[in-house]
Enzyme design. Structure first.
Site, short mmCIF file in Angstrom:
data_model
loop_
_atom_site.label_atom_id
_atom_site.label_comp_id
_atom_site.label_asym_id
_atom_site.label_seq_id
_atom_site.Cartn_x
_atom_site.Cartn_y
_atom_site.Cartn_z
N ALA A 41 0.85 -1.19 0.00
CA ALA A 41 0.00 0.00 0.00
C ALA A 41 0.89 1.24 0.00
CB ALA A 41 -0.97 0.00 1.18
N HIS A 43 2.98 4.67 -0.55
CA HIS A 43 2.65 6.08 -0.73
C HIS A 43 3.95 6.87 -0.72
CE1 HIS A 43 3.39 6.33 3.58
NE2 HIS A 43 2.43 5.45 3.80
N HIS A 46 6.71 6.01 1.81
CA HIS A 46 7.57 4.89 1.43
C HIS A 46 8.58 5.32 0.35
CE1 HIS A 46 3.84 2.62 2.73
NE2 HIS A 46 4.77 2.07 3.50
N GLN A 71 2.60 -9.29 13.39
CA GLN A 71 2.50 -8.02 14.10
C GLN A 71 1.07 -7.53 14.25
OE1 GLN A 71 5.17 -6.40 11.03
NE2 GLN A 71 3.97 -4.52 11.14
N GLY A 157 10.86 4.92 8.39
CA GLY A 157 10.36 6.26 8.61
C GLY A 157 10.26 6.58 10.09
N GLU A 158 10.41 7.86 10.43
CA GLU A 158 10.29 8.29 11.82
C GLU A 158 8.83 8.36 12.28
OE1 GLU A 158 12.48 11.89 12.44
OE2 GLU A 158 14.41 10.87 12.34
N LYS A 159 7.87 8.22 11.37
CA LYS A 159 6.47 8.26 11.81
C LYS A 159 6.20 7.16 12.84
CE LYS A 159 2.97 6.43 9.68
NZ LYS A 159 2.21 5.70 10.73
N GLN A 163 8.86 1.94 16.70
CA GLN A 163 9.39 0.85 15.88
C GLN A 163 10.86 1.10 15.52
OE1 GLN A 163 7.28 -1.04 12.31
NE2 GLN A 163 8.53 0.50 11.32
N ARG A 197 -2.89 3.71 6.29
CA ARG A 197 -4.22 3.65 6.92
C ARG A 197 -5.05 4.91 6.66
NH1 ARG A 197 -1.29 0.40 10.91
NH2 ARG A 197 -2.34 -1.62 11.08
#
Length: 308
Positions: A41, A43, A46, A71, A157-159, A163, A197
């Protein structure tokens, strides 16, 4: 038979053994293997990871696309998680990616869940509170991907900041020879952090979703008054939108330990709009309530809050 690889084109593999063989052969020719793990998915967030990987001199980029069942907890959106493989591969082709790894769950876990990574106490905090098995699943699949691909660098990614921290922790604690690269969060024009999402949001929810980044911005601008002031400012923005159910709003240090009295910190938020759960975070510089800079020096809070 050796798996085929054509330089300059997108080569797609489903077998872990094929990717291992191709990666080994490329490393022997002097190419530097970069890994961008995704669940598809795709975007622009990514693609920012892909572009960061491609900028490394001599790189060959491997993008894995695998919706990892490990997960997802009970009642989570594994079956509903968007799967857009054809579109994803077209995007990767347009970005000049040379390797896509698209395994099945059976290929990744041929013996079931026999051996997994124990992620430690941080896995029970923040995202791990309502999702106690989540980070064991994340770290297990990332550990496997690192063994399969053997990259020089792996990009996140830092979002999904927790993680990123936990993967760095695993790599350090298990002596895995890879450099973990964190890439700043990519945002929509109004500040919403890009996420697979987001496509679940209806038009009204999409307008309200910007509340998360607005709250973090308010917190960053109040950080010169101290950590408590930053939290109050962010909470006030969130509380003004009753449709938003906040799971947590927390201030931590860069390693997700207790928040410092001054210096670099992370403000993290998770909230739900309808059935969609959104995450965001921001780096900020905390100063003492008196407004004097701590030993870390300059008043960086006055700069753009999206320097995360």
């Amino acid at each position: 038979m050796k798996p085929a690889f054509t330089a300059g084109e997108l080569n797609t593999y489903t077998s872990p053994g094929d990717v291992t063989a191709v990666s080994r052969a490329l490393r022997h020719t002097g190419r530097r293997v970069m890994l961008v793990p995704t669940m598809g998915a795709l975007h622009d967030g990514h693609l920012a990871l892909v572009r960061a990987a491609k900028r490394v001199p001599g790189s060959v980029v491997v993008v894995s696309i695998f919706v990892n069942p490990l997960q997802f907890g009970a009642g989570e959106d594994l079956d509903a998680y968007p799967r857009t493989l054809d579109d994803d591969l077209a995007l990767l082709r347009s970005e000049g990616v040379e390797i896509a790894f698209t395994p099945t769950a059976a290929a990744m876990y041929p013996n079931g869940l026999r051996t997994t990574v124990q992620p430690g106490p941080l896995a029970a905090e923040l995202e791990g509170g309502p999702r106690p098995t989540h980070f064991a699943g994340v770290l297990t699949v990332v550990c496997k991907l690192l063994q399969i691909v053997r990259p020089d660098r792996i990009f996140f990614g830092e979002k999904d900041y927790q993680q990123l921290v936990m993967i760095r922790q695993m790599v350090a604690d298990l002596n895995i020879d890879v450099q973990v690269v964190g890439v700043p969060t990519v945002r929509e024009a109004d500040g919403l952090a890009m996420s697979s999402r987001n496509r679940y949001l209806d038009a009204t929810q999409r307008e309200l979703a910007v509340t998360l980044s607005a709250a973090l911005t308010a917190g960053a601008h109040a950080a010169h008054l101290g950590g408590a002031a930053a939290l109050r400012a962010a909470r006030a923005v969130l509380d003004a939108v009753p449709e938003l159910t906040v799971d947590y709003l927390e201030l931590r240090d860069a390693g997700l330990g207790p928040a410092p009295a001054h210096g670099s910190a992370r403000l993290l938020v998770a909230a739900r709009l309808g059935n969609t759960r959104l995450l965001d975070n921001i780096e900020m510089q905390i100063e003492t309530p008196a407004g004097t800079a701590g030993p870390d020096g300059d008043r960086q809070y006055a700069q753009s809050p999206w320097r995360n």
